[in-house]
Scaffold this motif. Structure first.
Motif, PDB file in Angstrom:
ATOM      1  N   VAL A  53      72.117  58.829  58.296  1.00  0.00           N
ATOM      2  CA  VAL A  53      70.678  59.098  58.235  1.00  0.00           C
ATOM      3  C   VAL A  53      69.951  57.893  57.642  1.00  0.00           C
ATOM      4  O   VAL A  53      68.910  57.467  58.153  1.00  0.00           O
ATOM      5  CB  VAL A  53      70.393  60.394  57.443  1.00  0.00           C
ATOM      6  N   LYS A  54      70.496  57.326  56.566  1.00  0.00           N
ATOM      7  CA  LYS A  54      69.893  56.127  55.957  1.00  0.00           C
ATOM      8  C   LYS A  54      69.784  55.003  56.982  1.00  0.00           C
ATOM      9  O   LYS A  54      68.743  54.350  57.087  1.00  0.00           O
ATOM     10  CB  LYS A  54      70.726  55.643  54.771  1.00  0.00           C
ATOM     11  N   THR A  55      70.840  54.775  57.737  1.00  0.00           N
ATOM     12  CA  THR A  55      70.856  53.705  58.735  1.00  0.00           C
ATOM     13  C   THR A  55      69.834  53.975  59.832  1.00  0.00           C
ATOM     14  O   THR A  55      69.123  53.060  60.271  1.00  0.00           O
ATOM     15  CB  THR A  55      72.273  53.563  59.331  1.00  0.00           C
ATOM     16  N   ALA A  56      69.763  55.215  60.281  1.00  0.00           N
ATOM     17  CA  ALA A  56      68.809  55.580  61.332  1.00  0.00           C
ATOM     18  C   ALA A  56      67.372  55.385  60.858  1.00  0.00           C
ATOM     19  O   ALA A  56      66.526  54.856  61.595  1.00  0.00           O
ATOM     20  CB  ALA A  56      69.042  57.027  61.763  1.00  0.00           C
ATOM     21  N   ILE A  57      67.098  55.789  59.633  1.00  0.00           N
ATOM     22  CA  ILE A  57      65.741  55.629  59.094  1.00  0.00           C
ATOM     23  C   ILE A  57      65.390  54.151  58.980  1.00  0.00           C
ATOM     24  O   ILE A  57      64.284  53.733  59.351  1.00  0.00           O
ATOM     25  CB  ILE A  57      65.600  56.338  57.733  1.00  0.00           C
ATOM     26  N   LEU A  58      66.320  53.350  58.485  1.00  0.00           N
ATOM     27  CA  LEU A  58      66.062  51.921  58.362  1.00  0.00           C
ATOM     28  C   LEU A  58      65.773  51.305  59.734  1.00  0.00           C
ATOM     29  O   LEU A  58      64.870  50.466  59.871  1.00  0.00           O
ATOM     30  CB  LEU A  58      67.237  51.215  57.693  1.00  0.00           C
ATOM     31  N   GLY A  59      66.488  51.746  60.745  1.00  0.00           N
ATOM     32  CA  GLY A  59      66.223  51.267  62.097  1.00  0.00           C
ATOM     33  C   GLY A  59      64.810  51.572  62.547  1.00  0.00           C
ATOM     34  O   GLY A  59      64.141  50.732  63.158  1.00  0.00           O
ATOM     35  N   ILE A  60      64.347  52.777  62.230  1.00  0.00           N
ATOM     36  CA  ILE A  60      62.965  53.154  62.562  1.00  0.00           C
ATOM     37  C   ILE A  60      61.987  52.287  61.775  1.00  0.00           C
ATOM     38  O   ILE A  60      61.001  51.788  62.317  1.00  0.00           O
ATOM     39  CB  ILE A  60      62.733  54.654  62.266  1.00  0.00           C
ATOM     40  N   GLN A  61      62.255  52.118  60.495  1.00  0.00           N
ATOM     41  CA  GLN A  61      61.355  51.314  59.667  1.00  0.00           C
ATOM     42  C   GLN A  61      61.246  49.878  60.166  1.00  0.00           C
ATOM     43  O   GLN A  61      60.212  49.242  60.007  1.00  0.00           O
ATOM     44  CB  GLN A  61      61.804  51.346  58.213  1.00  0.00           C
ATOM     45  N   LYS A  62      62.292  49.380  60.781  1.00  0.00           N
ATOM     46  CA  LYS A  62      62.240  48.021  61.339  1.00  0.00           C
ATOM     47  C   LYS A  62      61.415  47.976  62.621  1.00  0.00           C
ATOM     48  O   LYS A  62      60.927  46.917  63.007  1.00  0.00           O
ATOM     49  CB  LYS A  62      63.653  47.506  61.594  1.00  0.00           C
ATOM     50  N   LYS A  63      61.244  49.108  63.304  1.00  0.00           N
ATOM     51  CA  LYS A  63      60.440  49.182  64.533  1.00  0.00           C
ATOM     52  C   LYS A  63      58.955  49.423  64.252  1.00  0.00           C
ATOM     53  O   LYS A  63      58.095  49.028  65.044  1.00  0.00           O
ATOM     54  CB  LYS A  63      60.940  50.310  65.441  1.00  0.00           C
ATOM     55  N   LEU A  64      58.653  50.076  63.146  1.00  0.00           N
ATOM     56  CA  LEU A  64      57.265  50.461  62.889  1.00  0.00           C
ATOM     57  C   LEU A  64      56.305  49.278  62.766  1.00  0.00           C
ATOM     58  O   LEU A  64      55.171  49.371  63.255  1.00  0.00           O
ATOM     59  CB  LEU A  64      57.180  51.388  61.670  1.00  0.00           C
ATOM     60  N   PRO A  65      56.690  48.143  62.170  1.00  0.00           N
ATOM     61  CA  PRO A  65      55.751  47.006  62.172  1.00  0.00           C
ATOM     62  C   PRO A  65      55.403  46.539  63.588  1.00  0.00           C
ATOM     63  O   PRO A  65      54.257  46.147  63.852  1.00  0.00           O
ATOM     64  CB  PRO A  65      56.511  45.918  61.396  1.00  0.00           C
TER      65      PRO A  65
END
Length: 166
Positions: A53-65
């Motif tokens: 879950v941590k890895t998946a969230i970080l992946g999303i956070q890298k896409k949001l910018p």
């Protein structure tokens, strides 16, 4: 360079492509709402107990910018592409296969990370509603709309994954 620039003191801000717009503009509201979602995802990642879950969230956070840059750009090609939408769908399919079928409505808050993910989901939903309103008045990228739509569902599935023993 200082954090403060004083360029927004008159109620305007600069878009990614250089144009100046009012801070009250719908375009600024949309990418600001996505910024709020990013903060909620960050809280979820801080509380998450499952590495997946941590890895998946970080992946999303890298896409949001990139998503925010798309929305803050006028007359520029999209940064979020159909492949990004397909990647979210694939990740959701994978998670959904492993989760038990839903038989009732969920009440958020079984875990701190789950509560934060549900909050992120609702903020993304608000961003999507505002994005749809923006699309009624200005040009937007269709892939951004689809990405936002999938992202709220992804947050829901990540919340379930975090709170389920699978």
């Amino acid at each position: 360079m200082h954090v403060y620039t004083k360029t927004g003191d008159a109620g305007e801000t600069g878009l990614y492509t250089g144009e100046r717009v009012k801070k009250s503009s719908l375009r600024v509201d949309v990418y600001g709402t996505i910024d709020e979602a990013d903060a909620a995802f960050g809280m979820a990642r801080a509380f998450a107990t499952k590495a997946e879950v941590k890895t998946a969230i970080l992946g999303i956070q890298k896409k949001l910018p990139s998503l925010m840059a798309d929305i803050a750009s006028l007359d520029k090609g999209p940064i979020i592409h159909e492949e990004d939408v397909i990647a979210l769908e694939s990740a959701m399919d994978d998670i959904e296969e492993r989760l038990p079928k839903l038989t009732s409505f969920l009440i958020p808050g079984d875990t701190p990370a789950g509560a934060c993910l549900d909050h992120a989901r609702t903020v993304v939903r608000r961003a999507e509603r505002r994005f749809c309103e923006l699309a009624e008045h200005e040009d937007v990228h269709g892939t951004d709309r689809r990405f936002l739509n999938r992202l709220s569902d992804y947050a829901f599935l990540l919340m379930r994954l975090e709170e389920t023993n699978v």
